[in-house]
Design a protein around this motif. Structure first.
Motif, PDB file in Angstrom:
ATOM      1  N   ALA A  90      36.362  46.058  42.386  1.00  0.00           N
ATOM      2  CA  ALA A  90      35.906  47.451  42.530  1.00  0.00           C
ATOM      3  C   ALA A  90      34.962  47.570  43.726  1.00  0.00           C
ATOM      4  CB  ALA A  90      35.206  47.893  41.249  1.00  0.00           C
TER       5      ALA A  90
ATOM      6  N   ARG B  81      43.191  36.447  46.093  1.00  0.00           N
ATOM      7  CA  ARG B  81      43.975  35.319  45.583  1.00  0.00           C
ATOM      8  C   ARG B  81      45.454  35.695  45.620  1.00  0.00           C
ATOM      9  NH1 ARG B  81      41.328  33.103  40.094  1.00  0.00           N
ATOM     10  NH2 ARG B  81      41.312  35.276  39.400  1.00  0.00           N
TER      11      ARG B  81
ATOM     12  N   ASN C  59      39.974  42.906  46.279  1.00  0.00           N
ATOM     13  CA  ASN C  59      40.591  43.889  45.379  1.00  0.00           C
ATOM     14  C   ASN C  59      39.649  44.274  44.243  1.00  0.00           C
ATOM     15  OD1 ASN C  59      40.784  41.259  44.350  1.00  0.00           O
ATOM     16  ND2 ASN C  59      42.401  41.837  42.942  1.00  0.00           N
TER      17      ASN C  59
ATOM     18  N   PHE D 249      22.258  39.739  47.354  1.00  0.00           N
ATOM     19  CA  PHE D 249      21.966  41.164  47.105  1.00  0.00           C
ATOM     20  C   PHE D 249      22.169  41.479  45.627  1.00  0.00           C
ATOM     21  CE2 PHE D 249      23.202  45.614  46.592  1.00  0.00           C
ATOM     22  CZ  PHE D 249      22.063  46.215  47.102  1.00  0.00           C
TER      23      PHE D 249
ATOM     24  N   MET E 156      21.955  44.980  43.279  1.00  0.00           N
ATOM     25  CA  MET E 156      21.762  46.435  43.302  1.00  0.00           C
ATOM     26  C   MET E 156      20.630  46.880  42.387  1.00  0.00           C
ATOM     27  SD  MET E 156      23.126  48.959  44.871  1.00  0.00           S
ATOM     28  CE  MET E 156      21.990  50.317  44.934  1.00  0.00           C
TER      29      MET E 156
ATOM     30  N   TYR F 190      27.000  38.530  46.472  1.00  0.00           N
ATOM     31  CA  TYR F 190      26.581  39.495  45.444  1.00  0.00           C
ATOM     32  C   TYR F 190      27.229  39.206  44.093  1.00  0.00           C
ATOM     33  CZ  TYR F 190      31.092  41.779  46.173  1.00  0.00           C
ATOM     34  OH  TYR F 190      32.441  42.038  46.258  1.00  0.00           O
TER      35      TYR F 190
ATOM     36  N   ARG G  88      49.332  36.008  44.410  1.00  0.00           N
ATOM     37  CA  ARG G  88      49.907  36.387  43.104  1.00  0.00           C
ATOM     38  C   ARG G  88      51.312  36.906  43.350  1.00  0.00           C
ATOM     39  NH1 ARG G  88      45.312  39.934  41.683  1.00  0.00           N
ATOM     40  NH2 ARG G  88      44.407  38.689  43.333  1.00  0.00           N
TER      41      ARG G  88
ATOM     42  N   THR H 161      42.632  40.216  37.767  1.00  0.00           N
ATOM     43  CA  THR H 161      41.853  41.312  37.195  1.00  0.00           C
ATOM     44  C   THR H 161      42.676  42.595  37.074  1.00  0.00           C
ATOM     45  OG1 THR H 161      39.922  40.318  38.163  1.00  0.00           O
ATOM     46  CG2 THR H 161      39.710  42.595  37.423  1.00  0.00           C
TER      47      THR H 161
HETATM   48  N1  NAP Z   1      24.888  41.953  43.016  1.00  0.00           N
HETATM   49  C1  NAP Z   1      25.154  43.176  42.630  1.00  0.00           C
HETATM   50  O1  NAP Z   1      24.315  44.077  42.678  1.00  0.00           O
HETATM   51  C2  NAP Z   1      26.506  43.487  42.109  1.00  0.00           C
HETATM   52  C3  NAP Z   1      26.937  44.807  41.981  1.00  0.00           C
HETATM   53  C4  NAP Z   1      28.241  45.054  41.552  1.00  0.00           C
HETATM   54  C5  NAP Z   1      29.065  43.983  41.222  1.00  0.00           C
HETATM   55  N2  NAP Z   1      28.574  42.724  41.309  1.00  0.00           N
HETATM   56  C6  NAP Z   1      29.410  41.554  41.015  1.00  0.00           C
HETATM   57  O2  NAP Z   1      30.512  41.606  41.869  1.00  0.00           O
HETATM   58  C7  NAP Z   1      31.619  40.980  41.251  1.00  0.00           C
HETATM   59  C8  NAP Z   1      32.766  41.969  41.265  1.00  0.00           C
HETATM   60  O3  NAP Z   1      32.444  43.078  40.449  1.00  0.00           O
HETATM   61  P1  NAP Z   1      33.481  44.259  40.214  1.00  0.00           P
HETATM   62  O4  NAP Z   1      32.968  45.209  39.225  1.00  0.00           O
HETATM   63  O5  NAP Z   1      33.871  44.763  41.550  1.00  0.00           O
HETATM   64  O6  NAP Z   1      34.644  43.383  39.557  1.00  0.00           O
HETATM   65  P2  NAP Z   1      36.142  43.662  39.208  1.00  0.00           P
HETATM   66  O7  NAP Z   1      36.595  44.969  39.729  1.00  0.00           O
HETATM   67  O8  NAP Z   1      36.299  43.346  37.769  1.00  0.00           O
HETATM   68  O9  NAP Z   1      36.875  42.538  40.087  1.00  0.00           O
HETATM   69  C9  NAP Z   1      36.668  41.169  39.875  1.00  0.00           C
HETATM   70  C10 NAP Z   1      37.081  40.430  41.144  1.00  0.00           C
HETATM   71  O10 NAP Z   1      36.790  39.053  40.987  1.00  0.00           O
HETATM   72  C11 NAP Z   1      37.961  38.290  41.309  1.00  0.00           C
HETATM   73  N3  NAP Z   1      37.964  37.089  40.495  1.00  0.00           N
HETATM   74  C12 NAP Z   1      37.858  36.998  39.158  1.00  0.00           C
HETATM   75  N4  NAP Z   1      37.847  35.718  38.773  1.00  0.00           N
HETATM   76  C13 NAP Z   1      37.979  34.987  39.902  1.00  0.00           C
HETATM   77  C14 NAP Z   1      38.036  33.601  40.176  1.00  0.00           C
HETATM   78  N5  NAP Z   1      37.977  32.688  39.197  1.00  0.00           N
HETATM   79  N6  NAP Z   1      38.157  33.205  41.464  1.00  0.00           N
HETATM   80  C15 NAP Z   1      38.243  34.128  42.451  1.00  0.00           C
HETATM   81  N7  NAP Z   1      38.171  35.441  42.248  1.00  0.00           N
HETATM   82  C16 NAP Z   1      38.041  35.865  40.991  1.00  0.00           C
HETATM   83  C17 NAP Z   1      39.100  39.213  40.963  1.00  0.00           C
HETATM   84  O11 NAP Z   1      40.226  38.824  41.676  1.00  0.00           O
HETATM   85  P3  NAP Z   1      41.675  38.593  40.957  1.00  0.00           P
HETATM   86  O12 NAP Z   1      42.368  39.920  40.985  1.00  0.00           O
HETATM   87  O13 NAP Z   1      42.292  37.582  41.832  1.00  0.00           O
HETATM   88  O14 NAP Z   1      41.403  38.140  39.542  1.00  0.00           O
HETATM   89  C18 NAP Z   1      38.539  40.547  41.478  1.00  0.00           C
HETATM   90  O15 NAP Z   1      38.681  40.644  42.878  1.00  0.00           O
HETATM   91  C19 NAP Z   1      31.131  40.575  39.861  1.00  0.00           C
HETATM   92  O16 NAP Z   1      30.698  39.250  39.931  1.00  0.00           O
HETATM   93  C20 NAP Z   1      29.975  41.505  39.612  1.00  0.00           C
HETATM   94  O17 NAP Z   1      29.053  41.002  38.677  1.00  0.00           O
HETATM   95  C21 NAP Z   1      27.342  42.463  41.759  1.00  0.00           C
END
Ligand code: NAP
Length: 358
Positions: free
Chosen positions: A175, A196, A173, A289, A291, A264, A198, A347
């Motif tokens: 982004a 998770r 769920n 990965f 970005m 990621y 809920r 989230t």
């Molecule tokens: N490597 C890259 O290039 C890259 C690029 C983009 C994003 N990211 C990373 O990808 C992740 C998601 O980014 P986003 O912008 O898509 O985030 P987002 O929309 O804020 O979503 C966060 C996600 O993490 C889950 N989450 C939060 N705390 C958690 C926990 N303790 N245990 C399990 N799940 C948990 C949330 O699920 P719930 O609804 O259950 O809280 C939700 O699915 C982040 O870590 C971000 O830094 C990495």
């Protein structure tokens, strides 16, 4: 969409003359919690010259990486004083005399990272901006460069996927997760999402299915599900992990022979633990990965241009929407940052700073 080029002598009215723009920006001079260290300050901007562009920022999201950067927990370290934020969509106000590809009114998104985007106005270099169609919605454009691009690259660059193949992901769920479902739908790929549990799980499942998820299971359900064993859905060749810990281990168990798990993100802050059996007997592989790294290494690559064109087209056609979000005025950043940091609850939605009326 890249804009047509006009010779500079033909565009005198596009140039900036004594604009006297005052930008309101969220700045910080030391690392810490966003609510504590971010200050809303006003600065008079100089007119853009040469290859610079004055941009009115319309919207800029709050991503987990932005929070981690402010906290000092991200590999990107800004020079202080720094303007927070990494993504945005803006409108060109006027351009320096050597700018060739952009003109006033064009909507732009960043090609470079760490530009500092939680601000009403900024002067950027032309080479750091990409002009996109004004028909792409503000929320979609503001969030295009990080999460949809991450989803796109992870689906393209690790395993060759064909229609009918399957991808499994945790944090389904998030982004990025929502972007994965929508791209899978566009490309005919099965998208199995793990979230998770809920109280609102049924609504969440419906929402993700409406975005293209083939099946959505909770972390408990996937442990006992026969969704792959029964042949209902082909076993996944690709797994995407943004959680780590037990969730990653569980997801990786479902991979097919020679499948790949791409990590990621590490939202649980637990390391990725690999189950020995699947590693040996299925020869599965674990990759990472980032970005930011890919974009730097492929700054002017045709694959990057093609990716933006394809994403913008899907967005214009309404086949790819922004993640569930709330637009928040810049002045309300403290509430938005605190809500984005809410690790105890779920989230729910992304917060996007709205500067379109500033
Ligand atoms: N490597 C890259 O290039 C890259 C690029 C983009 C994003 N990211 C990373 O990808 C992740 C998601 O980014 P986003 O912008 O898509 O985030 P987002 O929309 O804020 O979503 C966060 C996600 O993490 C889950 N989450 C939060 N705390 C958690 C926990 N303790 N245990 C399990 N799940 C948990 C949330 O699920 P719930 O609804 O259950 O809280 C939700 O699915 C982040 O870590 C971000 O830094 C990495």
């Amino acid at each position: 969409m890249l804009r047509r080029t006009l010779p500079s002598f033909a565009r005198p009215s596009l140039l900036c003359r004594h604009m006297s723009v005052v930008a309101k920006s969220l700045k910080y001079t030391q690392h810490g919690e966003p609510q504590d260290v971010l200050k809303l300050v006003e600065d008079k901007l100089s007119d853009p010259t040469d290859k610079q562009v004055l941009v009115q920022i319309l919207a800029a999201p709050i991503n987990p990486a932005d929070i981690n950067t402010i906290q000092g927990k991200y590999p990107v370290k800004p020079k202080f004083p720094a303007i927070a934020g990494n993504e945005f969509v803006g409108k060109v106000v006027c351009v320096g005399e050597e700018v060739k590809s952009l003109q006033p009114g064009t909507h732009v998104v960043p090609l470079a990272s760490g530009l500092g985007t939680w601000t009403t106005h900024a002067v950027y270099k032309e080479e750091h901006l990409l002009g996109i169609s004004n028909k792409v919605g503000l929320a979609e454009a503001a969030t295009i460069t990080v999460n949809p691009c991450t989803a796109y690259r992870m689906l393209k660059d690790f395993v060759k996927l064909s229609p009918g193949d399957t991808v499994i992901q945790n944090g389904a769920n998030s982004a990025v997760g929502q972007a994965v479902h929508q791209l899978c739908r566009a490309w005919g790929i099965n998208s199995v999402g793990i979230v998770r549990n809920r109280p609102e799980i049924d609504e969440l499942k419906k929402l993700l299915q409406s975005l293209g998820a083939t099946a959505v299971l909770t972390e408990d359900e996937i442990r006992t599900s026969d969704i792959f064993k029964s042949g209902k859905i082909k076993r996944p060749q690709l797994a995407l992990n943004c959680v780590g810990g037990k969730s990653a281990t569980e997801v990786s168990r479902h991979l097919n022979d020679r499948g790949v798990m791409v990590t990621y993100g590490g939202m649980s802050r637990e390391p990725v633990t690999v189950a020995t059996g699947p590693l040996i007997f299925k020869d599965i592989a674990f990759r990472g990965f980032w970005m930011t790294r890919w974009s730097k290494e492929n700054y002017n690559a045709p694959e990057r241009k093609q990716m933006f064109q394809e994403l913008c087209k899907l967005m214009e056609e309404g086949k790819f929407v922004a993640p569930t979000h709330e637009m928040v005025p810049l002045e309300k950043f403290k509430d938005a940052a605190a809500a984005a940091l809410n690790f105890k609850g779920f989230t729910g939605k992304k917060f996007i700073l709205d500067m379109s009326k500033c």
